[in-house]
Design a protein around this motif. Structure first.
Motif, PDB file in Angstrom:
ATOM      1  N   ASN A  95      -2.940  -2.229   3.029  1.00  0.00           N
ATOM      2  CA  ASN A  95      -2.674  -3.525   2.401  1.00  0.00           C
ATOM      3  C   ASN A  95      -3.427  -3.671   1.090  1.00  0.00           C
ATOM      4  OD1 ASN A  95      -0.912  -4.831   4.326  1.00  0.00           O
ATOM      5  ND2 ASN A  95      -2.652  -4.902   5.714  1.00  0.00           N
ATOM      6  N   ILE A  96      -2.710  -4.172   0.085  1.00  0.00           N
ATOM      7  CA  ILE A  96      -3.320  -4.392  -1.225  1.00  0.00           C
ATOM      8  C   ILE A  96      -2.841  -5.720  -1.798  1.00  0.00           C
ATOM      9  CG2 ILE A  96      -3.547  -1.931  -1.747  1.00  0.00           C
ATOM     10  CD1 ILE A  96      -1.066  -2.194  -3.532  1.00  0.00           C
ATOM     11  N   GLY A  97      -3.512  -6.144  -2.863  1.00  0.00           N
ATOM     12  CA  GLY A  97      -3.067  -7.297  -3.631  1.00  0.00           C
ATOM     13  C   GLY A  97      -2.258  -6.823  -4.827  1.00  0.00           C
ATOM     14  N   PRO A  98      -1.533  -7.743  -5.485  1.00  0.00           N
ATOM     15  CA  PRO A  98      -0.645  -7.331  -6.569  1.00  0.00           C
ATOM     16  C   PRO A  98      -1.302  -7.197  -7.932  1.00  0.00           C
ATOM     17  CG  PRO A  98      -0.351  -9.649  -6.100  1.00  0.00           C
ATOM     18  CD  PRO A  98      -1.350  -9.146  -5.108  1.00  0.00           C
ATOM     19  N   GLY A  99      -2.493  -7.778  -8.099  1.00  0.00           N
ATOM     20  CA  GLY A  99      -3.136  -7.761  -9.406  1.00  0.00           C
ATOM     21  C   GLY A  99      -2.397  -8.619 -10.416  1.00  0.00           C
ATOM     22  N   GLY A 100      -2.864  -8.605 -11.667  1.00  0.00           N
ATOM     23  CA  GLY A 100      -2.234  -9.372 -12.732  1.00  0.00           C
ATOM     24  C   GLY A 100      -2.478 -10.867 -12.600  1.00  0.00           C
ATOM     25  N   LYS A 101      -1.871 -11.620 -13.514  1.00  0.00           N
ATOM     26  CA  LYS A 101      -2.052 -13.068 -13.536  1.00  0.00           C
ATOM     27  C   LYS A 101      -0.731 -13.787 -13.313  1.00  0.00           C
ATOM     28  CE  LYS A 101      -6.137 -13.211 -16.532  1.00  0.00           C
ATOM     29  NZ  LYS A 101      -6.713 -13.736 -17.803  1.00  0.00           N
ATOM     30  N   ALA A 102      -0.812 -14.864 -12.559  1.00  0.00           N
ATOM     31  CA  ALA A 102       0.375 -15.667 -12.266  1.00  0.00           C
ATOM     32  C   ALA A 102       0.994 -16.201 -13.550  1.00  0.00           C
ATOM     33  CB  ALA A 102       0.009 -16.817 -11.336  1.00  0.00           C
ATOM     34  N   GLY A 103       2.316 -16.134 -13.630  1.00  0.00           N
ATOM     35  CA  GLY A 103       3.025 -16.702 -14.765  1.00  0.00           C
ATOM     36  C   GLY A 103       3.106 -15.814 -15.983  1.00  0.00           C
ATOM     37  N   VAL A 104       2.535 -14.609 -15.913  1.00  0.00           N
ATOM     38  CA  VAL A 104       2.596 -13.669 -17.036  1.00  0.00           C
ATOM     39  C   VAL A 104       3.643 -12.608 -16.708  1.00  0.00           C
ATOM     40  CG1 VAL A 104       1.316 -12.046 -18.475  1.00  0.00           C
ATOM     41  CG2 VAL A 104       0.157 -14.083 -17.557  1.00  0.00           C
ATOM     42  N   GLU A 105       4.789 -12.678 -17.379  1.00  0.00           N
ATOM     43  CA  GLU A 105       5.923 -11.812 -17.054  1.00  0.00           C
ATOM     44  C   GLU A 105       5.578 -10.330 -17.179  1.00  0.00           C
ATOM     45  OE1 GLU A 105       9.425 -11.072 -15.426  1.00  0.00           O
ATOM     46  OE2 GLU A 105       8.687 -13.105 -15.788  1.00  0.00           O
ATOM     47  N   GLU A 106       4.796 -10.001 -18.215  1.00  0.00           N
ATOM     48  CA  GLU A 106       4.418  -8.595 -18.404  1.00  0.00           C
ATOM     49  C   GLU A 106       3.569  -8.095 -17.241  1.00  0.00           C
ATOM     50  OE1 GLU A 106       3.945 -11.020 -20.536  1.00  0.00           O
ATOM     51  OE2 GLU A 106       5.153 -10.534 -22.321  1.00  0.00           O
ATOM     52  N   ASP A 107       2.704  -8.937 -16.722  1.00  0.00           N
ATOM     53  CA  ASP A 107       1.862  -8.557 -15.580  1.00  0.00           C
ATOM     54  C   ASP A 107       2.713  -8.346 -14.331  1.00  0.00           C
ATOM     55  OD1 ASP A 107      -0.265  -8.815 -17.267  1.00  0.00           O
ATOM     56  OD2 ASP A 107      -1.315 -10.340 -16.098  1.00  0.00           O
ATOM     57  N   LEU A 108       3.707  -9.201 -14.141  1.00  0.00           N
ATOM     58  CA  LEU A 108       4.574  -9.062 -12.978  1.00  0.00           C
ATOM     59  C   LEU A 108       5.350  -7.745 -13.049  1.00  0.00           C
ATOM     60  CD1 LEU A 108       5.855 -10.138 -10.389  1.00  0.00           C
ATOM     61  CD2 LEU A 108       7.467 -11.435 -11.813  1.00  0.00           C
ATOM     62  N   SER A 109       5.898  -7.434 -14.203  1.00  0.00           N
ATOM     63  CA  SER A 109       6.649  -6.182 -14.370  1.00  0.00           C
ATOM     64  C   SER A 109       5.747  -4.976 -14.145  1.00  0.00           C
ATOM     65  CB  SER A 109       7.260  -6.118 -15.775  1.00  0.00           C
ATOM     66  OG  SER A 109       8.211  -7.141 -15.953  1.00  0.00           O
ATOM     67  N   ALA A 110       4.536  -5.034 -14.706  1.00  0.00           N
ATOM     68  CA  ALA A 110       3.606  -3.912 -14.557  1.00  0.00           C
ATOM     69  C   ALA A 110       3.199  -3.732 -13.096  1.00  0.00           C
ATOM     70  CB  ALA A 110       2.373  -4.143 -15.432  1.00  0.00           C
ATOM     71  N   SER A 111       2.973  -4.838 -12.406  1.00  0.00           N
ATOM     72  CA  SER A 111       2.593  -4.777 -10.998  1.00  0.00           C
ATOM     73  C   SER A 111       3.712  -4.167 -10.162  1.00  0.00           C
ATOM     74  CB  SER A 111       2.251  -6.178 -10.478  1.00  0.00           C
ATOM     75  OG  SER A 111       1.925  -6.146  -9.103  1.00  0.00           O
ATOM     76  N   ILE A 112       4.930  -4.607 -10.393  1.00  0.00           N
ATOM     77  CA  ILE A 112       6.072  -4.099  -9.629  1.00  0.00           C
ATOM     78  C   ILE A 112       6.291  -2.613  -9.905  1.00  0.00           C
ATOM     79  CG2 ILE A 112       8.586  -4.242  -9.409  1.00  0.00           C
ATOM     80  CD1 ILE A 112       8.295  -7.296  -9.689  1.00  0.00           C
ATOM     81  N   ASP A 113       6.179  -2.221 -11.163  1.00  0.00           N
ATOM     82  CA  ASP A 113       6.354  -0.805 -11.513  1.00  0.00           C
ATOM     83  C   ASP A 113       5.317   0.065 -10.804  1.00  0.00           C
ATOM     84  OD1 ASP A 113       8.479  -1.435 -13.130  1.00  0.00           O
ATOM     85  OD2 ASP A 113       7.365  -1.282 -15.022  1.00  0.00           O
ATOM     86  N   LYS A 114       4.079  -0.416 -10.803  1.00  0.00           N
ATOM     87  CA  LYS A 114       3.012   0.359 -10.163  1.00  0.00           C
ATOM     88  C   LYS A 114       3.200   0.414  -8.653  1.00  0.00           C
ATOM     89  CE  LYS A 114      -1.858   1.336 -10.743  1.00  0.00           C
ATOM     90  NZ  LYS A 114      -3.119   0.955 -11.430  1.00  0.00           N
ATOM     91  N   LEU A 115       3.581  -0.710  -8.057  1.00  0.00           N
ATOM     92  CA  LEU A 115       3.829  -0.746  -6.618  1.00  0.00           C
ATOM     93  C   LEU A 115       4.962   0.198  -6.223  1.00  0.00           C
ATOM     94  CD1 LEU A 115       3.510  -4.598  -6.055  1.00  0.00           C
ATOM     95  CD2 LEU A 115       2.047  -2.858  -5.000  1.00  0.00           C
ATOM     96  N   ALA A 116       5.989   0.257  -7.055  1.00  0.00           N
ATOM     97  CA  ALA A 116       7.110   1.151  -6.771  1.00  0.00           C
ATOM     98  C   ALA A 116       6.652   2.603  -6.766  1.00  0.00           C
ATOM     99  CB  ALA A 116       8.215   0.939  -7.804  1.00  0.00           C
ATOM    100  N   ARG A 117       5.859   2.978  -7.754  1.00  0.00           N
ATOM    101  CA  ARG A 117       5.376   4.354  -7.854  1.00  0.00           C
ATOM    102  C   ARG A 117       4.417   4.687  -6.712  1.00  0.00           C
ATOM    103  NH1 ARG A 117       1.146   5.717 -10.798  1.00  0.00           N
ATOM    104  NH2 ARG A 117       1.306   3.830 -12.066  1.00  0.00           N
ATOM    105  N   LEU A 118       3.507   3.773  -6.414  1.00  0.00           N
ATOM    106  CA  LEU A 118       2.520   4.015  -5.352  1.00  0.00           C
ATOM    107  C   LEU A 118       3.170   4.053  -3.972  1.00  0.00           C
ATOM    108  CD1 LEU A 118      -0.367   1.753  -6.697  1.00  0.00           C
ATOM    109  CD2 LEU A 118      -0.458   4.249  -6.443  1.00  0.00           C
ATOM    110  N   SER A 119       4.233   3.274  -3.788  1.00  0.00           N
ATOM    111  CA  SER A 119       4.934   3.288  -2.503  1.00  0.00           C
ATOM    112  C   SER A 119       5.560   4.650  -2.242  1.00  0.00           C
ATOM    113  CB  SER A 119       6.011   2.205  -2.475  1.00  0.00           C
ATOM    114  OG  SER A 119       5.434   0.925  -2.554  1.00  0.00           O
ATOM    115  N   GLU A 120       6.095   5.266  -3.277  1.00  0.00           N
ATOM    116  CA  GLU A 120       6.660   6.611  -3.122  1.00  0.00           C
ATOM    117  C   GLU A 120       5.570   7.596  -2.708  1.00  0.00           C
ATOM    118  OE1 GLU A 120       9.726   7.485  -3.097  1.00  0.00           O
ATOM    119  OE2 GLU A 120      10.642   5.636  -3.820  1.00  0.00           O
ATOM    120  N   THR A 121       4.399   7.443  -3.299  1.00  0.00           N
ATOM    121  CA  THR A 121       3.276   8.316  -2.936  1.00  0.00           C
ATOM    122  C   THR A 121       2.846   8.060  -1.500  1.00  0.00           C
ATOM    123  OG1 THR A 121       2.527   8.266  -5.249  1.00  0.00           O
ATOM    124  CG2 THR A 121       0.967   9.088  -3.612  1.00  0.00           C
ATOM    125  N   ALA A 122       2.760   6.794  -1.122  1.00  0.00           N
ATOM    126  CA  ALA A 122       2.394   6.454   0.258  1.00  0.00           C
ATOM    127  C   ALA A 122       3.372   7.092   1.231  1.00  0.00           C
ATOM    128  CB  ALA A 122       2.374   4.936   0.440  1.00  0.00           C
TER     129      ALA A 122
END
Length: 267
Positions: A95-122
């Motif tokens: 279990n992890i947190g998403p990081g980034g800041k609420a309401g910042v679109e760039e942070d949301l995109s970066a978080s999702i991209d990283k989660l997608a890549r890390l999930s494949e590794t997991a």
């Protein structure tokens, strides 16, 4: 049967052996071992190979099982050893947190991209990576959670649905759960009073003491067919809390949740 557990962060001032002994005494089925750098590292990712046999023995001796581990961080330096450790020790979910800041679109995109890549590794390690909506972070409510669900296709990705964060995002957790349940693979649970930023002192986080409609949250979970772990995650315990105090929070929460789950025929 839904399995109930405790995140060992509640026992951060005590050894993992003490935590497991008291978690078992409260009636729980399993434990989420904390690997949260700077807060509680019952699982030390820098020396997990040395710990492996001892941690497995402690869990087995107390009739528990590893339900998950909380790493919290999105750092690959933390997560890559966490995936390896989880696979070797027998911990199915990280279990992890998403990081980034609420309401910042760039942070949301970066978080999702990283989660997608890390999930494949997991997935390559045979473990599941779960993220939860977290107050103040890039993924913090149902719409941002749904965006992550749409954009991450990996079968090794899941949602860790924590009603206290959704409650503090001004949503009704029992309604929000239904929207994301198809990808929920882990549930962190605690109560809280009001919708303020923090969850409050540990006593107020005990299930049944706060304002969240946990009965209907659990009913939505069971009615929706969820059968994964439900883990009490209480933060804020410190040197001023005795072993008895933290165990009372765990025991009170077990009694509350177990009674609900039995009424719902989920235990």
């Amino acid at each position: 049967m839904i399995k109930l557990g405790v995140n060992s962060v509640l026992y951060k001032e005590f050894s993992f052996a003490e935590a497991a002994k008291h978690i078992a005494a409260c009636g729980y089925d399993g434990v989420e071992i904390a690997a949260i750098q700077g807060m509680c590292e019952h699982l030390d990712l820098s020396r997990w190979k040395e710990q492996k046999n001892e941690l497995q023995a402690i869990v087995q001796e107390n009739g528990l099982e590893f339900l998950s581990t909380e790493v919290a961080s999105l750092s690959e330096e933390r997560l890559l050893p966490a995936f390896e450790a989880a696979a070797e020790i027998g911990i199915p979910i990280i279990n992890i947190g998403p990081g980034g800041k609420a309401g910042v679109e760039e942070d949301l995109s970066a978080s999702i991209d990283k989660l997608a890549r890390l999930s494949e590794t997991a997935g390559s390690y045979g473990v599941t990576l779960c993220v939860k909506a977290h107050v103040g972070n890039a993924i913090y409510n149902t719409p941002t959670t749904l965006q992550a669900m749409r954009d991450i296709s990996s079968a090794a990705f899941g949602i860790d649905m924590d009603p206290s964060h959704i409650h503090r995002a001004n949503e009704n957790a029992e309604e929000a759960l239904l929207a994301v349940l198809s990808r929920v693979k882990h549930v962190h649970i605690r109560d809280c009073k009001g919708r303020e930023q923090g969850p409050g002192p540990i006593e107020r986080q005990a299930c049944g003491r706060g304002d969240i409609d946990l009965y209907n949250y659990c009913k939505a979970m069971v009615d929706g067919g969820y059968n994964g772990p439900v883990v009490l995650e209480v933060i804020g315990a410190g040197p001023g809390h005795s072993l008895a105090q933290v165990s009372i929070v765990a025991a009170e929460s077990y009694g509350y949740l177990n009674a609900i789950m039995k009424q719902l025929h989920a235990r």
